[in-house]
Design a protein around this motif. Structure first.
Motif, PDB file in Angstrom:
ATOM      1  N   PRO A 117       0.675  11.540  15.397  1.00  0.00           N
ATOM      2  CA  PRO A 117      -0.238  10.823  14.522  1.00  0.00           C
ATOM      3  C   PRO A 117       0.153  10.130  13.222  1.00  0.00           C
ATOM      4  N   ALA A 118      -0.148   8.948  12.400  1.00  0.00           N
ATOM      5  CA  ALA A 118      -0.004   8.486  11.033  1.00  0.00           C
ATOM      6  C   ALA A 118      -0.950   7.908  10.513  1.00  0.00           C
ATOM      7  N   LEU A 119      -1.114   7.542   9.853  1.00  0.00           N
ATOM      8  CA  LEU A 119      -2.417   6.827   8.445  1.00  0.00           C
ATOM      9  C   LEU A 119      -0.960   5.603   7.923  1.00  0.00           C
TER      10      LEU A 119
ATOM     11  N   PRO B  13       2.409 -12.591   4.708  1.00  0.00           N
ATOM     12  CA  PRO B  13       2.569 -13.598   5.566  1.00  0.00           C
ATOM     13  C   PRO B  13       3.329 -13.487   7.160  1.00  0.00           C
ATOM     14  N   ALA B  14       3.192 -13.740   7.912  1.00  0.00           N
ATOM     15  CA  ALA B  14       2.913 -13.187   9.483  1.00  0.00           C
ATOM     16  C   ALA B  14       4.440 -13.411   9.769  1.00  0.00           C
ATOM     17  N   ASP B  15       5.417 -14.042   9.430  1.00  0.00           N
ATOM     18  CA  ASP B  15       6.641 -13.497   9.530  1.00  0.00           C
ATOM     19  C   ASP B  15       7.764 -12.998   8.035  1.00  0.00           C
ATOM     20  N   ALA B  16       6.789 -11.758   7.432  1.00  0.00           N
ATOM     21  CA  ALA B  16       7.120 -11.471   6.405  1.00  0.00           C
ATOM     22  C   ALA B  16       7.449 -10.372   7.206  1.00  0.00           C
ATOM     23  N   ARG B  17       8.683  -9.492   6.691  1.00  0.00           N
ATOM     24  CA  ARG B  17       9.275  -8.218   6.649  1.00  0.00           C
ATOM     25  C   ARG B  17       9.799  -6.809   5.685  1.00  0.00           C
ATOM     26  N   PRO B  18       8.550  -6.793   5.222  1.00  0.00           N
ATOM     27  CA  PRO B  18       8.208  -6.278   3.933  1.00  0.00           C
ATOM     28  C   PRO B  18       9.016  -5.149   3.889  1.00  0.00           C
ATOM     29  N   PRO B  19       9.657  -4.617   2.338  1.00  0.00           N
ATOM     30  CA  PRO B  19      10.148  -3.028   2.769  1.00  0.00           C
ATOM     31  C   PRO B  19       8.766  -1.672   3.055  1.00  0.00           C
ATOM     32  N   ALA B  20       9.201  -0.821   3.572  1.00  0.00           N
ATOM     33  CA  ALA B  20       8.606  -0.467   4.077  1.00  0.00           C
ATOM     34  C   ALA B  20       8.701   1.377   3.212  1.00  0.00           C
ATOM     35  N   ILE B  21       7.660   2.788   3.477  1.00  0.00           N
ATOM     36  CA  ILE B  21       8.411   4.120   3.158  1.00  0.00           C
ATOM     37  C   ILE B  21       7.521   5.105   3.904  1.00  0.00           C
ATOM     38  N   VAL B  22       8.530   5.876   4.206  1.00  0.00           N
ATOM     39  CA  VAL B  22       7.526   6.968   4.687  1.00  0.00           C
ATOM     40  C   VAL B  22       7.219   8.457   4.164  1.00  0.00           C
ATOM     41  N   TYR B  23       6.023   8.796   3.692  1.00  0.00           N
ATOM     42  CA  TYR B  23       5.157   9.379   2.202  1.00  0.00           C
ATOM     43  C   TYR B  23       4.975  10.757   3.132  1.00  0.00           C
ATOM     44  N   VAL B  24       5.381  11.789   3.244  1.00  0.00           N
ATOM     45  CA  VAL B  24       5.920  12.890   4.168  1.00  0.00           C
ATOM     46  C   VAL B  24       4.653  13.602   3.070  1.00  0.00           C
ATOM     47  N   HIS B  25       3.675  14.237   3.562  1.00  0.00           N
ATOM     48  CA  HIS B  25       2.799  15.191   3.397  1.00  0.00           C
ATOM     49  C   HIS B  25       3.778  16.918   2.910  1.00  0.00           C
ATOM     50  N   GLY B  26       2.749  17.627   2.165  1.00  0.00           N
ATOM     51  CA  GLY B  26       3.467  18.625   2.128  1.00  0.00           C
ATOM     52  C   GLY B  26       2.854  19.967   3.223  1.00  0.00           C
ATOM     53  N   GLY B  27       2.713  21.241   2.615  1.00  0.00           N
ATOM     54  CA  GLY B  27       2.663  21.871   3.905  1.00  0.00           C
ATOM     55  C   GLY B  27       3.384  23.193   3.614  1.00  0.00           C
ATOM     56  N   PRO B  28       3.545  23.247   4.633  1.00  0.00           N
ATOM     57  CA  PRO B  28       4.026  22.275   6.172  1.00  0.00           C
ATOM     58  C   PRO B  28       2.418  22.214   6.915  1.00  0.00           C
TER      59      PRO B  28
ATOM     60  N   VAL C 135       5.014  -0.864   2.912  1.00  0.00           N
ATOM     61  CA  VAL C 135       4.003  -0.829   3.696  1.00  0.00           C
ATOM     62  C   VAL C 135       4.737   0.342   4.022  1.00  0.00           C
ATOM     63  N   VAL C 136       3.187   1.098   3.589  1.00  0.00           N
ATOM     64  CA  VAL C 136       4.006   3.046   3.876  1.00  0.00           C
ATOM     65  C   VAL C 136       2.728   3.823   4.771  1.00  0.00           C
ATOM     66  N   ILE C 137       3.968   4.347   5.788  1.00  0.00           N
ATOM     67  CA  ILE C 137       3.513   4.986   6.739  1.00  0.00           C
ATOM     68  C   ILE C 137       3.524   6.506   6.188  1.00  0.00           C
ATOM     69  N   CYS C 138       2.236   7.057   6.735  1.00  0.00           N
ATOM     70  CA  CYS C 138       2.032   9.001   6.677  1.00  0.00           C
ATOM     71  C   CYS C 138       2.119   9.566   7.513  1.00  0.00           C
ATOM     72  N   PRO C 139       3.302  10.180   8.118  1.00  0.00           N
ATOM     73  CA  PRO C 139       3.129  10.648   9.842  1.00  0.00           C
ATOM     74  C   PRO C 139       2.292  12.835   9.650  1.00  0.00           C
TER      75      PRO C 139
END
Length: 448
Positions: A359-361, A369-384, A405-409
């Protein structure tokens, strides 16, 4: 409107939203809360009817933390360290005079981040490692004398005194990631572990019924975090929830016929109002993280904290009569347009390990834009052992405002998705959880 400013977004003030950040006065007329509007945590007093603005109770270079009203509402206990050394002293503030007394000057040990008053106002309970392992202690308000109250092998986290003052319900780390609740008779010193008769492995977050005869608590023994009710006389357990979501933090109503607790749903922490006769309903609140819930003494309103991806943490109230809700504090400066910030989308993607879904947010800039490929970041939470929720994360919003674009797994080992998922990285740290995070990058590349 103020346009995007990185310095500004990281400096936005807010109320402490993660447990113990505010308390409701015994008469229900005011809240004392932690606020960092000066740049660090100070204590403020706010009337619930908002007849006056928040009034600063403390000042100085060191943060003041985790306030609790005394039973008569005349004093506030709080924790304070020196120069960030995290060796907290217990302080008591007299609301009439403003005088502050340090009950534990130069504390050499560590204290967990919570405080509770005894119902007679003579003692303040806390957990510390003054005798190596964390145990529950009481410090005398009148003379600063200290008594040890718990004597089990598990490491104490926090304790809740019963309203009649006879018992303490102590949450302790027991085995692995499981917790246990020990009920201590303060008259005799006798301890018994809640649910031991049923081989209950996990129990936490106890809250006493107003008559001191039942405990609401949380257990993950059935696979998900569920709410149970424990009868002190019969030692019977009745379950209020049945594993359709993860449920947390039960709180009894003043008459003991209703409870409120949290529910984790697709990254949000919602509130459930559960009438023991009529059943549960989800309260209609904005998406985000609802926490630190208090009933008003008349049982007609809830006071709680709320935050989300586009709202900094503030104190809110909701009527249990007509479900109208509004913030009590306004931390966000009025000239900031919060519509510039984006809400996340909850999703699942495949891990590098076959058969595992993660799961992720996902946060995306508004005008791609529909054809855009923006830069992205994987943002990792602590804990674990934690999770990324629909909370206020200024770093994430800063990245999105810059076009990322940011994905937070919520990788294996995260909370919110059941006990098996939470424990899936035990003895496997750095392999499966890392594969889950690496797969997030693959997912973004694949989906564009």
């Amino acid at each position: 409107m103020i346009h995007h400013n990185s310095d500004l977004i990281f400096r936005l003030p807010h109320v402490y939203n993660w447990g113990g950040g505010f308390d409701l006065s015994p008469d229900g007329r005011s809240v004392v809360f932690m606020w960092n509007i000066t740049g660090h945590w100070e204590l403020y007093l706010l009337p619930i009817d908002q007849s006056a603005p928040p009034r600063a109770l403390t000042a100085g270079p060191d943060s003041k933390l985790f306030p609790r009203f005394s039973p008569d509402g005349a004093r506030v206990a709080f924790l304070q360290d020196q120069n960030g050394d995290e060796e907290y002293d217990v302080h008591v503030l007299d609301l009439a005079t403003g005088a502050v007394i340090n009950l534990m000057p130069d504390t050499p040990e560590g204290l967990n981040e919570w405080l509770r008053w005894s119902p007679d106002g003579q003692w303040i309970y806390y957990a510390s490692n003054r005798e190596k392992d964390f145990a529950t202690y009481a410090v005398g308000v009148a003379d600063g004398s200290i008594r040890r109250l718990s004597h089990h092998a598990a490491s104490d986290i926090m304790a809740e005194p019963s309203p009649d003052g006879r018992y303490l319900a102590v949450t302790a780390q027991s085995r692995g990631q499981d917790n246990a609740i020990y009920v201590i008779d303060l008259n005799t010193g006798e301890e018994h572990q809640l649910g031991r008769e049923y081989s209950l492995a996990d129990a936490a977050s106890p809250d006493w019924s107003p008559d001191s005869r039942r405990l609401a608590f949380v257990s993950a023994d059935h696979g998900m975090s569920d709410i149970g009710l424990y009868d002190l006389d019969t030692r019977r357990i009745d379950w209020l929830t049945s594993g359709d979501h993860e449920y947390y933090a039960p709180v009894w109503s003043p008459r003991g016929h209703r409870l409120v607790y949290q529910a984790h749903r697709v990254g949000n922490i919602d509130l459930v109002h559960h009438d023991l006769v009529a059943g549960p309903i989800f309260l209609p609140l904005p998406p985000g993280l609802c926490n630190q819930t208090h009933f008003t003494p008349d049982g007609q309103r809830l006071i709680f904290s709320h935050a989300s991806a586009d709202r900094v943490p503030d104190i809110w109230q909701i009527s249990l009569i007509d479900h109208s809700a509004q913030p009590l504090t306004q931390s966000m400066p009025a000239d900031i347009d919060r519509t510039q910030w984006v809400q996340p989308r909850h999703l699942w993607y495949p891990s590098l390990d076959a058969g595992v879904s993660v799961p992720a947010l996902l946060y995306a800039p508004r005008a791609l834009p529909a054809d855009a490929r923006p830069p992205a970041i994987v943002y990792v939470h602590g804990g674990p052992t934690g999770q990324h929720e629909n909370d206020w994360y200024p770093a994430v919003q800063d990245f999105v405002q810059r076009g990322y674009v940011v994905i937070c797994p919520n990788y294996r080992g995260s909370t919110g998705y059941g006990k098996a998922f939470r424990e899936a990285n035990r003895f496997d740290l750095g392999r499966g959880d890392t594969n889950d995070c690496a797969a997030a990058a693959d997912f973004l590349a694949r989906e564009g």
